[in-house]
Structure formats: C-alpha cells, structure tokens
Motif scaffolding. Structure first.
Motif, short mmCIF file in Angstrom:
data_model
loop_
_atom_site.label_atom_id
_atom_site.label_comp_id
_atom_site.label_asym_id
_atom_site.label_seq_id
_atom_site.Cartn_x
_atom_site.Cartn_y
_atom_site.Cartn_z
N GLU A 176 -8.29 2.99 2.70
CA GLU A 176 -7.05 2.20 2.55
C GLU A 176 -6.55 1.70 3.90
OE1 GLU A 176 -5.80 1.00 -0.10
OE2 GLU A 176 -6.61 2.27 -1.67
N GLU A 209 0.84 -1.20 0.00
CA GLU A 209 0.00 0.00 0.00
C GLU A 209 0.88 1.25 0.00
OE1 GLU A 209 -3.26 0.12 -0.51
OE2 GLU A 209 -3.15 -2.05 -0.65
N THR A 212 -1.80 8.54 -0.51
CA THR A 212 -3.22 8.19 -0.63
C THR A 212 -4.07 9.44 -0.48
OG1 THR A 212 -2.79 6.01 0.29
CG2 THR A 212 -5.05 6.77 0.35
#
Length: 134
Positions: free
Chosen positions: A114, A29, A35
C-alpha cells in the motif's frame, strides 16, 4: 495457489469494509496500522483455508498406497480415519505455528504494498504504458 488467493481476497474485502465504515477513508488509503491489522488477519485466512487439505496431503505422503488403490479412495480413507479417530481438530493440527509464521509476513507485505502503491500513484515518474492501473 489457493493460499494467496484467499489472502488477497480477504485483504481486499476487509479493506473495503474498513473504508465503508470510516467515511474519511472512503476515497483515501487507510492508515498503516489498519493496513497492517487487516494484512495480519488476511494472512491467517490462507493457512486456515487450506490446512485440512495440507494435513491430508501430508498423511497421504506418509501412508504407503496399496496396489490397485486409487488416489481418491486413499484420500477419502485418510480423511475418514482422521475424523473418526481424532475428530474435526485433526484437520488443523499444527495451524498455530503456521499462522504465527505466515500472518506477520503478510501484514508487512500488504503494508509495504500500500505504501509503494501510494508513492507510485502520486509520483510524476513516467511509466512504460503512460498510466498506472491496478
């Protein structure tokens, strides 16, 4: 609606792009700040994509229809008049405050998404179907 479709598509594409540019995150990630940034950008894409039709809709609601006039002819007339009298920018009137309201919320939404997705994927909590899938 279309706004969310554009938001999620932009987010997914930007995330894939960032992961391909950074080999260290190819199978992991992205950091939260990345993000958040791509969530902010994708959050602006939705309003930008549907601003013209929203502006036309608002003017359509404010303009009384004439007997026998079809909806599509009214839409064409309004769009044509907007372009002739005010130019291309008329279709994006009020976009700045809208983006400033929507984009930060999308940035937070995707960052939390996320984070929670990562927690769920790495937890040992049994799920109803037995396996977590996107």
């Amino acid at each position: 609606g279309t706004n969310q479709a554009v938001n999620f598509t932009a987010y997914t594409e930007l995330k894939s792009l960032l992961q391909s540019w950074q080999p260290a995150y190819n199978d992991k990630e992205l950091p939260s700040y990345q993000t958040m940034l791509i969530g902010l950008i994708s959050g602006a894409m939705g309003p930008l994509s549907n601003a013209p039709i929203d502006t036309i809709k608002t003017r359509l609601q404010k303009t009384p229809g004439q007997p026998g006039e079809t909806a599509i002819s009214r839409i064409r007339m309004i769009a044509s008049d907007m372009f002739k009298q005010e130019g291309f920018h008329a279709f994006y009137k009020g976009i700045t405050p809208r983006i400033m309201r929507v984009a930060p919320g999308q940035a937070v939404t995707f960052t939390v998404y996320e984070y929670l997705k990562g927690k769920l994927e790495h937890s040992h909590m049994p799920l109803v179907s037995g396996q977590y899938e996107e």
